[in-house]
Each structure stands twice: as C-alpha cells, then as structure tokens.
Design an enzyme around this catalytic site. Structure first.
Site, PDB file in Angstrom:
ATOM      1  N   CYS A   1     -41.933   1.489 -48.284  1.00 62.64           N
ATOM      2  CA  CYS A   1     -43.108   0.647 -48.482  1.00 62.64           C
ATOM      3  C   CYS A   1     -44.409   1.409 -48.734  1.00 62.64           C
ATOM      4  O   CYS A   1     -45.169   1.019 -49.642  1.00 62.64           O
ATOM      5  CB  CYS A   1     -43.252  -0.346 -47.329  1.00 62.64           C
TER       6      CYS A   1
ATOM      7  N   ASP B   1     -34.187  -1.992 -51.448  1.00 62.36           N
ATOM      8  CA  ASP B   1     -35.523  -2.306 -50.963  1.00 62.36           C
ATOM      9  C   ASP B   1     -36.364  -2.977 -52.043  1.00 62.36           C
ATOM     10  O   ASP B   1     -36.338  -2.558 -53.201  1.00 62.36           O
ATOM     11  CB  ASP B   1     -36.197  -1.002 -50.532  1.00 62.36           C
TER      12      ASP B   1
ATOM     13  N   LYS C   1     -41.440 -11.144 -39.160  1.00 57.68           N
ATOM     14  CA  LYS C   1     -40.318 -11.051 -40.093  1.00 57.68           C
ATOM     15  C   LYS C   1     -39.303 -12.152 -39.830  1.00 57.68           C
ATOM     16  O   LYS C   1     -39.218 -12.698 -38.730  1.00 57.68           O
ATOM     17  CB  LYS C   1     -39.645  -9.681 -39.987  1.00 57.68           C
TER      18      LYS C   1
ATOM     19  N   ARG D   1     -33.747   8.781 -41.363  1.00 59.18           N
ATOM     20  CA  ARG D   1     -34.267   8.435 -40.047  1.00 59.18           C
ATOM     21  C   ARG D   1     -33.603   9.319 -38.998  1.00 59.18           C
ATOM     22  O   ARG D   1     -32.394   9.529 -39.029  1.00 59.18           O
ATOM     23  CB  ARG D   1     -34.042   6.948 -39.747  1.00 59.18           C
TER      24      ARG D   1
ATOM     25  N   HIS E   1     -40.423  -4.842 -52.568  1.00 62.51           N
ATOM     26  CA  HIS E   1     -41.717  -5.279 -52.048  1.00 62.51           C
ATOM     27  C   HIS E   1     -42.366  -6.180 -53.077  1.00 62.51           C
ATOM     28  O   HIS E   1     -42.542  -5.798 -54.233  1.00 62.51           O
ATOM     29  CB  HIS E   1     -42.597  -4.069 -51.718  1.00 62.51           C
TER      30      HIS E   1
ATOM     31  N   GLN F   1     -31.375   1.954 -49.229  1.00 62.58           N
ATOM     32  CA  GLN F   1     -31.688   0.542 -49.041  1.00 62.58           C
ATOM     33  C   GLN F   1     -31.873  -0.145 -50.391  1.00 62.58           C
ATOM     34  O   GLN F   1     -32.366   0.464 -51.338  1.00 62.58           O
ATOM     35  CB  GLN F   1     -32.983   0.387 -48.237  1.00 62.58           C
TER      36      GLN F   1
ATOM     37  N   HIS G   1     -41.984  -7.542 -47.591  1.00 62.49           N
ATOM     38  CA  HIS G   1     -40.876  -6.577 -47.565  1.00 62.49           C
ATOM     39  C   HIS G   1     -39.570  -7.371 -47.583  1.00 62.49           C
ATOM     40  O   HIS G   1     -39.434  -8.356 -46.857  1.00 62.49           O
ATOM     41  CB  HIS G   1     -40.912  -5.730 -46.294  1.00 62.49           C
TER      42      HIS G   1
END
Length: 730
Positions: free
Chosen positions: A418, A467, A549, A447, A469, A465, A595
């Site tokens: 992000c 991912d 979320k 991570r 946005h 991911q 997100h």
C-alpha cells in the site's frame, strides 16, 4: 548440503492420533524409541501439594462467605424473564437462576444447555438473576456455547505448573504453562507420554463433577491470592485498575483469575483428549511466549479437545484422520508441487507442477482485472525507512519487518504494497475525474515471522498477494465496495467456497481521529447492510491500525474457516502521504483508499485449495490434466502426437513411454491424480481416436468406447475454459 525443513519434508504428524491416550483400548504399536513409548513415570499430582494452594483456597472460602452474606442481604423482588420467542416467565431477583428457568422449560434442555446469555451478556447458569432481563439458553452447538464449554475444559486439569493465559481456540482449548516450575520436582517439558496422565487427571475432575464457583475479588486481594505466580501478578497489576474488582473461578482445588463464564460443573464434559503440546524445547513447533512476546519467558502450551458426548469425539478423530490425508504438505510432497529448505526458511520453492497452479491462479485474477477496470502496476521490494515512518508501519509494524542497514540508513523489505501504491498515485497530478483508480499488483512481500511459527504454505516469510488499492471519492465508496463483493463472490464461486463476513472496528493502536474512524465504520456497515443484510458479524477492536475492515471467511470441504479476502477502508494513508485531487472549482481534496485482497497470500490460498480438493484438482487448475498411455512400443509416436496437440492448445499433457506394463502405467497415472488418461493402441491409431479414462468416473476404469481425437481435444479445452468443478467431458 542443507536439508529440507520439517514444514514440508517430514511426514505429517497428528499428535492426537499418534499418541497413547487414557481410554485407548488397543495396545499401541511398539516404537523403536522405547523411551518415547514408555508411559509417563511421573505422579499424576504433586505430593505434597505446594503450600500456596491451601492459602489460596482459604482466601477464596473466606471471601465467598462474605459474598454469600452480601447476596442474602439483597432485596427479593419479582422479575420478568423474557425468552427469545417473546414469552415471559416470572422469577425472583437474587434467587432465580438461568438453570432454574431451563429446568422449568424441560429436563432435556437443562441437561443440554451449557451457558446462558442475559441481556446479550454471557452469564453462568447457576448465577442468580439480579433484575428483569432477556434470557437465552445456549447449548454446545451454539458458537458461544462451544467456546464456553472449551474454556471450562481448560480448567478441568491440574497441571503441576504456573498457569498463564488460556483462551479457547476455534477447535478446542489450550493453556500456556511455564517451562521449569519453582515447585516442579523435575523441571521438564511435557511429552506425548504424559498425555494419558494429563487425561487421567482431567477424567478424575470430570468424574467428581467439580462445580465452577464464581467470585468477585478486589485488586488488592487478587495480588495477595496470586502472590506466588508472577504472570498472574503482572496481569493484575497492568490490566486491573486500582480500587476495581474482577472475577476468579474455583474448580476443585484449582482457583484461577478468569472473567468466565463457565459451565455448571465438570460432569458436563463427557469426552476429553489432549491433542498436542508446544514448547520452546521442540523446534518443529511454535514456541509459546508470555503475552506472545519473544522477549519474555518461553512457556509450554497444551492443546486439548472436549465434547459433551463421546460420539462427537469419535467424529472428531475421524475428522483428524481425514485432515491428515488432505494435509497440503503431504500432498505437496507426493505430487511434487513445492518444498522448503532451511537455507531460506519460510520461503517456498515451487516445483514445475506447483508453479502451474500458481500461474493459473495469477492468470485467473489477471483475466478478471481486464474485465473490471483494474490497472496493473509493479513497485519496488525495498524502501527507505522514511517511507514506513510516513505510512505508520515503522511505529506499528517494525518488529514484523525485515530491516537492513545500507549506507548508514535504515531500509526494509516491504511487508505490504500500500505505501508504494501511494507513491505511484502521487507520481503526478491527479484529477477527481480519473477516479476510481483501481491499482492492482501481484507483489512479493516479506514478513518476519518467528522461525517456530513457519508452517508449510500457511505461515511463510515470503509470499505474493493479489493486492489491489482503489482510490476513490467518498461518494463512490459504497458502489466500489459493492463491486468488490461481486468480484469476491465470482472468484469464490469458482472454487465452491461458502463464505461469511466480519466487520472489524477501531483497535487500540489506531491512527487518526475517532470521528474519521466512526465515519469509515459507518460506511462499511452501510455497504454490508446493502449487499449482505443480516449476513455479517461485528468483530470489535480488530481493525487494522489505519482503518476498519471487512474480513471474509471461507469454509472448506472439511468445514474449516479461513480468512482470505479483506476489504479495508483507509482515510489515514491518503492523509499521511498528502495525496491530493485537483478540482478546478474547489480547493484540492483527498481520495479515499480501499485495500482489497481476494486470494490473499497466494501461497496460503494454494494450501487451502490443496486441502479443500484433497489433491484431486479440478481440470482447469490441475497441474496434471492429461496422461497419454500407449499400449505398446509401436504406438509411442501416436501418443506423443496427441500430447503435442493438446499442449499446443494450452493443456498440460504428458506421455508415459516408460517400460512399465499397461496396468502399471494406468495405476501410476491414477495415483498421480491425472484428470484423464488417454489410452491408445492399434484401434485408436487407425481411427484417429483415443480411449478416455476419467479419474472420477469408476465406469471408465476399464476400456470404454473410442472418441475421435478432435472431439476430445475440443471437449478438454471447453472443460478448462468453463472452470467447472466436475471432472466430466460434455
């Protein structure tokens, strides 16, 4: 040369199935390691008992007498008890308990119920009602009833150690224990040989039908009661305000700091089994630390499962056996999909067939992006710490990041995409007319998971991911979330997943203002009520630090739940990165950031679908779609021609031209989980056809009718494109 780590290379172990248990009727097989097979030689209970136990019981009984006198002094008044169906019953304040009501409804209900809910608050069944109220009676089948039942089960054993914190898990219970007690005669770790003894002690408590007794105690008295246990003292000193009170529960000789509530007595537990243990001494398992902080003492953790009848325990053992068969690490090894190596722990090596699954998932999402107006981007993997300070991750997430010192400055590998996408958005002036901008990336993130936490593909350090946005105007939020719901439902429908929603709200470490959070939460509620009314639950305090979320939980073939998809509303990052939208008529405004992930971690999603399908892949995602088998050497050329044709159509086709017999080749193809076996001989060669054997159709295991090669090719392509879960040519 390094060896593969246990997460993928070792046989899958289910301790609950492998260990000896107190009620085993069959004699376990003799182990090579006689010490491991020997029963625990330690006594069931400490003798003599530590001195603090008598002191603790004496304090409890004295305080209980005071509380009994307090209850007697309360005025008795008629109260109205409203049941879920709207019916009302009369009772007496400080006398009538939920159990009294249950007994009046029916004897079977009083035997079945495990906990009450009074005005939406969980309440002990034998605790007197204090005023008029709404009353629900919950049994084990209710999620909250199940949780209370398992929580109570954690109190039913006497472990011979300092207890810490033991919340029930979704599938049983656990209680972290200190490794090496001051009062333990032989400081040692729990092993599987101790399981029968632990279960025996629990069974003794169950047989005694030890009551759970609730008592409200002041902070001052709690510190005196638990003076021997530094962990309880820490919790009391840090979590309980001066001058305030909290509850303790007694169950037999065990008295513990606990908010409760609990089942009436241990006799409600009809079946109990220790399932596994975790300690820092066992490197293949996750170390348990006090308060989850690796800087604190390492503890031992015992997991168990309990049920209100023995039939459910039998069903649970059957479930464990099926879960072991479906374990993605086992299937990954057998089907040569992936492996791990201790030279890069938590980073998966995908083999060719595993890479096929990986790429097919990426292609699935990418094809949807084209239809749904997404723009794909690629961002760096490493950033200067200044970026993470701006985003807030350095302050809130630093311990979970891989940090580096480069040219006297701090850097970090990205744990999420992000902040990088904020830089992309801010790379030029933006107009509100461009919105929404749907920015997608198949980004590699890292991570810093603890080494002991790494578990196959479900817990890794390096993963990708899907991912996205979405940058949009506040007025576009509801519509955009509706489109995300549609996207999610489309993808999960392909895999046959059921799903549910949770709204997670403001956590303690939130960024921004309460007003901004309240607005964001209300907009997510509005979207959920519009698209999925009555189908979501509230999860208070579990939002991300930058915004609330919606978490979507899928349910697999074994009825297990996994959180994969997430939709997070973020007003903070646009503010922190000073993102602006040009507007000719008004001052610059800020976009809102949504997100979104659907598969989540691709690695974890592959683990989930591996176990969901049990290694029997649907044709469209299968890494082994077709195996062509010639019945003899003269037909190898035709077999290869067929494979080449299918490969040209984008299908995964192999040929078995090896020396094995035809039955052996067919058997090998079945074991390898090829969706279709195409057997060819003289008849097939002459007619340009194939004999099709379907993995999932018992009727095609013997020779069937021949199908023209062209027809089979078209049907296979159609089956792949349909993404059908059934392995069937139409």
């Amino acid at each position: 040369m390094a060896t593969p780590v246990a997460s993928s290379s070792q046989p899958i172990q289910i301790p609950a199935l492998e260990a000896t248990h107190a009620n085993d009727t069959k004699k376990p097989k003799e182990k090579k390691d006689k010490a491991a097979a020997a029963a625990s030689q330690y006594p069931l209970e400490l003798q003599p008992l530590p001195g603090y136990i008598d002191h603790r019981i004496k304090m409890f009984e004295e305080l209980q007498q005071e509380y009994t006198q307090f209850v007697k002094a309360q005025p008795r008044e008629e109260i109205t008890i409203t049941m879920p169906d709207g019916s009302q019953r009369k009772g007496t304040s400080w006398e009538t308990s939920p159990m009294d009501v249950a007994k009046k409804v029916s004897k079977s209900l009083s035997e079945r119920v495990v906990i009450a809910k009074v005005d939406d608050q969980l309440w002990d069944l034998e605790r007197p009602l204090e005023s008029s109220c709404k009353l629900e009676l919950l049994d084990f089948d209710h999620p909250e009833g199940k949780r209370v039942f398992w929580h109570s089960s954690a109190h039913s054993g006497h472990y011979g150690c300092h207890l810490c914190i033991g919340p029930p898990t979704d599938d049983g219970k656990f209680y972290p224990l200190l490794d090496g007690m001051p009062f333990e005669r032989d400081s040692r770790v729990v092993t599987m040989t101790d399981y029968p003894a632990l279960e025996k002690v629990s069974e003794m408590a169950i047989k005694d039908k030890q009551r759970f007794e609730r008592l409200v105690v002041s902070k001052e008295k709690l510190l005196e009661m638990f003076d021997y246990n530094m962990y309880k003292k820490y919790l009391i000193e840090t979590k309980i305000r001066d001058g305030s009170f909290t509850t303790v529960y007694r169950c037999g000789p065990m008295i513990d700091l606990c908010v409760g509530p609990h089942i009436p007595h241990t006799g409600k537990i009809k079946a109990f089994m220790v399932t596994k243990r975790v300690s820092d001494s066992f490197r293949r398992t996750l170390p348990s630390y006090f308060l989850g902080d690796a800087k604190n003492d390492s503890l031992q953790r015992i997991y168990g499962i309990s049920f209100p009848d023995k039939k459910q325990m039998s069903e649970y053992k059957t479930f464990l056996a099926e879960a072991a068969k479906r374990d993605h690490r086992k299937i990954g090894r057998e089907q040569e999909l992936f492996f791990f190596n201790d030279l890069s722990p938590g980073s998966c090596f995908f083999l060719p067939h595993g890479t096929r699954i990986y790429n097919t998932l990426v292609e699935l999402m990418r094809s949807e992006y084209m239809k749904r107006g997404y723009q794909e981007v690629i961002s760096p993997n490493m950033y200067n710490a200044k970026l993470w300070e701006t985003s807030g991750h350095w302050q809130n997430y630093k311990d979970d990041m891989f940090t580096l010192d480069i040219e006297k400055e701090k850097w970090a590998l990205k744990p999420m995409n992000c902040p990088g996408h904020c830089l992309i958005f801010d790379s030029r002036d933006r107009s509100y007319r461009e919105l929404p901008i749907r920015m997608a990336e198949f980004g590699i993130v890292h991570r810093n998971e603890a080494s002991g936490a790494l578990t196959g593909l479900t817990r890794v350090r390096r993963f990708m991911q899907d991912d996205t946005h979405v940058f949009c105007m506040p007025s576009q939020i509801t519509d955009e979330i509706g489109l995300l719901f549609d996207f999610m439902e489309s993808i999960y429908g392909i895999f046959g997943f059921e799903y549910r929603f949770e709204l997670s709200t403001r956590p303690e470490n939130y960024l921004g203002t309460v007003e901004t959070w309240d607005l964001a939460e209300s907009q997510l509620r509005e979207a959920l009520d519009k698209h999925h009314p009555g189908q979501w639950q509230l999860n208070p305090g579990d939002g991300a630090f930058y915004g609330p979320k919606i978490d979507i939980y899928i349910r697999d073939a074994l009825r297990r739940s996994f959180q994969c998809a997430t939709i997070q509303l973020d007003f903070q990052l646009p503010e922190r990165f000073n993102l602006k939208l040009a507007n000719s008529d008004k001052p610059p405004s800020r976009p809102v950031m949504i997100h979104r992930a659907i598969l989540g971690s691709l690695e974890r999603f592959i683990a989930i679908i591996t176990e969901h399908f049990g290694g029997k892949w649907p044709f469209w995602i299968s890494p082994r779609q077709v195996l062509v088998i010639p019945v003899a050497v003269p037909y190898r050329g035709y077999a290869q021609e067929i494979a080449d044709k299918l490969q040209a159509l984008g299908l995964f086709a192999d040929v078995d031209n090896g020396p094995d017999t035809l039955p052996k080749k067919i058997r090998n193809g079945e074991i390898a989980q090829y969706n279709f076996l195409l057997v060819v001989g003289q008849e097939e060669l002459d007619s340009r056809s194939v004999n099709v054997r379907n993995r999932d159709d018992v009727g095609t295991k013997s020779k069937g009718e021949m199908i023209p090669l062209e027809d089979v090719s078209n049907k296979l392509v159609a089956l792949r494109n349909s993404k059908c879960l059934q392995n069937k040519l139409i």
